[in-house]
Scaffold this motif. Structure first.
Motif, short mmCIF file in Angstrom:
data_model
loop_
_atom_site.label_atom_id
_atom_site.label_comp_id
_atom_site.label_asym_id
_atom_site.label_seq_id
_atom_site.Cartn_x
_atom_site.Cartn_y
_atom_site.Cartn_z
N ALA A 25 -25.98 -12.74 -1.89
CA ALA A 25 -27.26 -12.17 -1.62
C ALA A 25 -27.20 -11.15 -0.47
CB ALA A 25 -28.56 -13.21 -1.11
N THR A 26 -27.55 -9.95 -0.72
CA THR A 26 -27.30 -8.87 0.37
C THR A 26 -28.69 -8.16 0.42
OG1 THR A 26 -26.30 -7.25 -0.85
CG2 THR A 26 -24.76 -8.58 0.43
N ALA A 27 -28.83 -7.29 1.59
CA ALA A 27 -30.17 -6.26 1.56
C ALA A 27 -29.94 -5.24 2.44
CB ALA A 27 -31.38 -7.37 1.98
N GLY A 33 -36.15 -1.48 1.12
CA GLY A 33 -35.18 -1.62 0.39
C GLY A 33 -34.90 -2.58 -0.75
N HIS A 34 -34.16 -2.77 -1.68
CA HIS A 34 -34.11 -3.61 -2.77
C HIS A 34 -33.13 -4.88 -2.19
CE1 HIS A 34 -35.57 -0.04 -4.82
NE2 HIS A 34 -35.89 -1.03 -5.82
N VAL A 35 -33.49 -6.03 -2.45
CA VAL A 35 -32.63 -7.15 -2.04
C VAL A 35 -31.80 -7.22 -3.41
CG1 VAL A 35 -32.60 -9.77 -1.68
CG2 VAL A 35 -34.37 -8.08 -0.39
N ASN A 36 -30.63 -7.49 -2.98
CA ASN A 36 -29.52 -7.87 -4.24
C ASN A 36 -29.25 -9.06 -4.49
OD1 ASN A 36 -27.91 -6.54 -6.57
ND2 ASN A 36 -26.32 -7.27 -5.33
N LEU A 37 -29.01 -9.61 -5.37
CA LEU A 37 -28.72 -10.95 -5.76
C LEU A 37 -27.89 -11.14 -6.77
CD1 LEU A 37 -28.73 -14.38 -5.16
CD2 LEU A 37 -30.70 -14.28 -6.60
N GLY A 180 -29.94 4.73 -2.38
CA GLY A 180 -29.15 5.83 -1.53
C GLY A 180 -27.91 5.70 -0.54
N LEU A 181 -27.68 4.51 -0.29
CA LEU A 181 -26.50 4.02 0.56
C LEU A 181 -25.32 4.25 -0.03
CD1 LEU A 181 -28.06 0.63 1.88
CD2 LEU A 181 -28.41 2.91 3.33
N PRO A 182 -24.14 4.70 0.86
CA PRO A 182 -22.86 4.85 0.41
C PRO A 182 -22.36 3.68 -0.24
CG PRO A 182 -23.23 5.85 2.73
CD PRO A 182 -24.27 5.25 2.18
N ALA A 183 -21.75 3.68 -1.29
CA ALA A 183 -21.15 2.39 -1.88
C ALA A 183 -19.70 2.50 -2.15
CB ALA A 183 -22.13 2.11 -3.18
N LEU A 184 -19.25 2.39 -3.48
CA LEU A 184 -17.77 2.53 -3.64
C LEU A 184 -17.56 3.92 -3.34
CD1 LEU A 184 -15.57 0.72 -4.97
CD2 LEU A 184 -16.31 1.90 -7.21
N PRO A 185 -16.35 4.07 -2.65
CA PRO A 185 -15.60 5.51 -2.71
C PRO A 185 -15.48 6.11 -3.98
CG PRO A 185 -14.91 3.89 -0.93
CD PRO A 185 -15.56 3.08 -2.03
N LEU A 186 -15.87 7.25 -4.06
CA LEU A 186 -15.40 7.89 -5.25
C LEU A 186 -14.77 9.28 -5.00
CD1 LEU A 186 -18.39 7.28 -7.63
CD2 LEU A 186 -16.29 6.21 -7.77
N PRO A 187 -13.74 9.69 -5.73
CA PRO A 187 -12.85 9.12 -6.77
C PRO A 187 -12.65 7.71 -6.27
CG PRO A 187 -11.83 11.00 -6.25
CD PRO A 187 -13.15 11.21 -5.25
N LEU A 188 -12.67 6.99 -7.29
CA LEU A 188 -12.18 5.48 -7.08
C LEU A 188 -10.36 5.65 -6.51
CD1 LEU A 188 -12.60 2.70 -7.42
CD2 LEU A 188 -11.44 2.65 -9.59
N PRO A 189 -10.30 5.06 -5.56
CA PRO A 189 -8.85 5.17 -5.16
C PRO A 189 -7.95 4.41 -6.29
CG PRO A 189 -10.17 4.27 -3.13
CD PRO A 189 -11.00 4.29 -4.41
N PRO A 190 -6.69 4.89 -6.32
CA PRO A 190 -5.67 4.30 -7.38
C PRO A 190 -5.34 3.07 -6.55
CG PRO A 190 -4.68 6.10 -6.27
CD PRO A 190 -6.06 6.12 -5.79
N ARG A 191 -4.94 2.02 -7.62
CA ARG A 191 -4.47 0.71 -6.95
C ARG A 191 -3.26 1.01 -6.15
NH1 ARG A 191 -6.63 -3.94 -9.54
NH2 ARG A 191 -4.72 -5.18 -8.76
N THR A 192 -3.05 0.29 -5.07
CA THR A 192 -1.76 0.41 -4.31
C THR A 192 -0.86 -0.69 -5.00
OG1 THR A 192 -2.82 -1.04 -2.73
CG2 THR A 192 -2.94 1.36 -2.14
N VAL A 193 -1.21 -1.79 -5.61
CA VAL A 193 -0.36 -2.74 -6.08
C VAL A 193 -0.47 -2.64 -7.61
CG1 VAL A 193 0.16 -5.04 -6.17
CG2 VAL A 193 -0.84 -4.08 -3.97
#
Length: 193
Positions: A25-27, A33-37, A180-193
């Motif tokens: 759970a986060t908010a 804002g929307h609470v997320n579960l 409208g908050l920043p979430a996943l950085p896009l473009p998605l970084p490539p896997r380092t492993v």
């Protein structure tokens, strides 16, 4: 009745690791804002790192509200409840951090999950406990665990890393949250492993 714990001791660790599902759970900070579960549960995707720290793999396939909220304010609560065996509910209120694929810590963290890692892993959520409690759970019903669902792993297992990155870029509420908050950085970084 409820008990406050100073750390994740061996008993709590066993309980946490035995549960087939947990909830996050986060908010956002904004009052409107929307609470997320969110339910989480792919086997092996949560690890107890030490007596104050846990981590879980964050996979693609849904929005990125948890990522956005921990990036904004760090607040996160994890909860496990016993659907079989003795009744119990464990909550860990903590400070969360999203570790992304291009972070130097990515390889070491992902290695903690062994075979549970998958092609759709987009972040590791690290949680440092601030408050650890367990309560009776007397009202939680008994439920029978039938096994893992494999659809998510099968679907994303057919995608290359580039195809997964393209999938993330096309989905709503991945680069930014519902609020409208920043979430996943896009473009998605490539896997380092």
């Amino acid at each position: 009745m409820g008990k406050l714990h100073a750390r994740i001791d061996d008993r709590l660790r066993r309980f946490i690791e035995e549960q087939p599902v947990f909830f996050t759970a986060t908010a956002p900070l904004a009052g409107d804002g929307h609470v997320n579960l969110s339910p989480k549960g792919r086997s092996g995707t949560l690890v107890v790192i030490d007596d104050q720290t846990l981590a879980y793999l964050d996979f693609g396939g849904s929005g990125a509200e948890t990522i956005a909220h921990v990036r904004e304010n760090g607040r996160i609560t994890l909860m496990w409840c016993a659907f079989s065996g003795p009744p119990n509910i464990v909550r860990i209120h903590g400070e969360g951090e999203a570790v992304f694929r291009d972070d130097p810590r990515w390889g070491g963290l992902v290695a903690l999950f062994g075979e549970a890692d998958g092609p759709a892993a987009r972040a590791v959520i690290v949680v440092r406990a601030r408050r650890i409690t367990d309560v009776c759970g007397y009202a939680v019903p008994f439920m029978e665990y039938q096994g893992e669902r494999t659809l998510h792993a099968e679907y994303f297992g057919r995608k290359t890393d580039d195809e997964f990155a393209a999938y993330c870029e096309k989905k709503d509420h991945i680069g930014t949250s519902v609020d409208g908050l920043p979430a996943l950085p896009l473009p998605l970084p490539p896997r380092t492993v």
